[in-house]
Design a protein around this motif. Structure first.
Motif, PDB file in Angstrom:
ATOM      1  N   LYS A  55       0.800  -1.225   0.000  1.00 32.66           N
ATOM      2  CA  LYS A  55       0.000   0.000   0.000  1.00 32.66           C
ATOM      3  C   LYS A  55       0.831   1.272   0.000  1.00 32.66           C
ATOM      4  N   VAL A  56       1.960   1.288   0.667  1.00 32.34           N
ATOM      5  CA  VAL A  56       2.771   2.505   0.754  1.00 32.34           C
ATOM      6  C   VAL A  56       3.791   2.564  -0.379  1.00 32.34           C
ATOM      7  N   GLU A  57       4.475   1.440  -0.585  1.00 27.00           N
ATOM      8  CA  GLU A  57       5.531   1.444  -1.596  1.00 27.00           C
ATOM      9  C   GLU A  57       5.054   0.975  -2.972  1.00 27.00           C
ATOM     10  N   GLY A  58       3.830   0.464  -3.042  1.00 28.35           N
ATOM     11  CA  GLY A  58       3.258   0.069  -4.324  1.00 28.35           C
ATOM     12  C   GLY A  58       3.881  -1.174  -4.959  1.00 28.35           C
ATOM     13  N   MET A  59       4.452  -2.034  -4.157  1.00 33.36           N
ATOM     14  CA  MET A  59       5.073  -3.254  -4.684  1.00 33.36           C
ATOM     15  C   MET A  59       4.018  -4.256  -5.120  1.00 33.36           C
ATOM     16  N   ALA A  60       4.355  -5.037  -6.127  1.00 30.81           N
ATOM     17  CA  ALA A  60       3.472  -6.113  -6.586  1.00 30.81           C
ATOM     18  C   ALA A  60       3.520  -7.267  -5.583  1.00 30.81           C
ATOM     19  N   ALA A  61       2.433  -8.013  -5.507  1.00 29.78           N
ATOM     20  CA  ALA A  61       2.331  -9.116  -4.552  1.00 29.78           C
ATOM     21  C   ALA A  61       3.461 -10.134  -4.731  1.00 29.78           C
ATOM     22  N   ALA A  62       3.799 -10.450  -5.960  1.00 32.17           N
ATOM     23  CA  ALA A  62       4.862 -11.425  -6.221  1.00 32.17           C
ATOM     24  C   ALA A  62       6.205 -10.928  -5.693  1.00 32.17           C
TER      25      ALA A  62
END
Length: 189
Positions: free
Chosen positions: A158-165
Motif C-alpha cells: 500500500k505505501v511502496e506500491g510493490m506487486a504481490a509477487a
C-alpha cells in the motif's frame, strides 16, 4: 567416470552437506552434483535430474547415504533401473553397496525396503503423537510465519506500491499469503 550426488533437505543443514561432499571426494568423485531440497519435492530436484541425464555407460553414480537419493523403494527402483539401463551402476557409501554386483543389488533391495518400513513406522508414531497432543490441548500447529509479517506486507503493497509477487519474494512467503493478508486487511471486522 565416478559422479557424486549430495542433497540436504534444507539450507540449514550445511554440516550434513559438507560431510557428504567430503565423503564423495574421498570416494574419487570427479564431478559432484549438489542441492538443498526435500526428497519429496520431486519436481524441484533439478540436480538429481541433471545427474541422471549426465550418467552414461560405465559411469558410477555415488551417494553417501540411500536417503539422500530416493524417497521410497519404488523411486529407488526407478532410479536404479534408469542407471543400469544406461550401462552405469550405483554405489552407496555408508552401506558399502555397489549395484555393479549381484550381492550389491540384493542388499540394495533389502535395505531399501527396511528403510521405507522404518520411515512409515516413524511417520505413524509422529501422527499418533500429534493426535494425542491435540487431544490434550498441547499441540497448536506451527506458528503462522506469514501473518506475523502482515504489517510489512501492507506497507510494501500500500505505501511502496510493490506487486504481490515481489513482496512474497522479498519476505520469503507465498503469494497466496500476501493476498490473504491483503484480503484480511480489506475485510472490516
Amino acid at each position: 567416470m565416478i559422479v557424486g550426488y549430495a542433497r540436504t533437505s534444507t539450507t540449514d543443514q550445511k554440516a550434513g552437506l559438507e560431510a557428504q561432499l567430503r565423503d564423495l571426494r574421498a570416494a574419487g568423485c570427479e564431478d559432484i552434483y549438489q542441492e538443498e531440497v526435500s526428497s519429496v519435492d520431486t519436481v524441484n530436484r533439478e540436480k538429481l535430474a541433471e545427474v541422471m541425464r549426465f550418467v552414461r555407460k560405465d559411469d558410477v553414480l555415488v551417494v553417501s547415504k540411500l536417503d539422500r537419493l530416493a524417497r521410497s523403494v519404488s523411486h529407488l527402483n526407478d532410479l536404479v533401473k534408469e542407471i543400469e539401463g544406461k550401462g552405469a551402476s550405483l554405489r552407496i557409501l555408508d552401506m558399502s553397496i555397489d549395484t555393479a554386483t549381484p550381492n550389491g543389488r540384493l542388499m540394495l533391495n533389502l535395505l531399501g525396503s527396511i528403510a521405507q518400513f522404518e520411515r512409515e513406522i516413524m511417520l505413524e508414531r509422529q501422527r499418533e503423537g500429534i493426535a494425542k497432543a491435540k487431544a490434550d490441548g498441547k499441540y497448536k500447529g506451527r506458528k503462522p510465519t506469514a501473518r506475523a509479517q502482515s504489517s510489512e506486507v501492507l506497507k510494501l503493497v500500500k505505501v511502496e506500491g510493490m506487486a504481490a509477487a515481489d513482496v512474497a519474494a522479498r519476505l520469503r512467503i507465498s503469494r497466496a499469503s500476501v493476498y490473504r493478508i491483503l484480503s484480511d486487511a480489506a475485510t472490516p471486522g
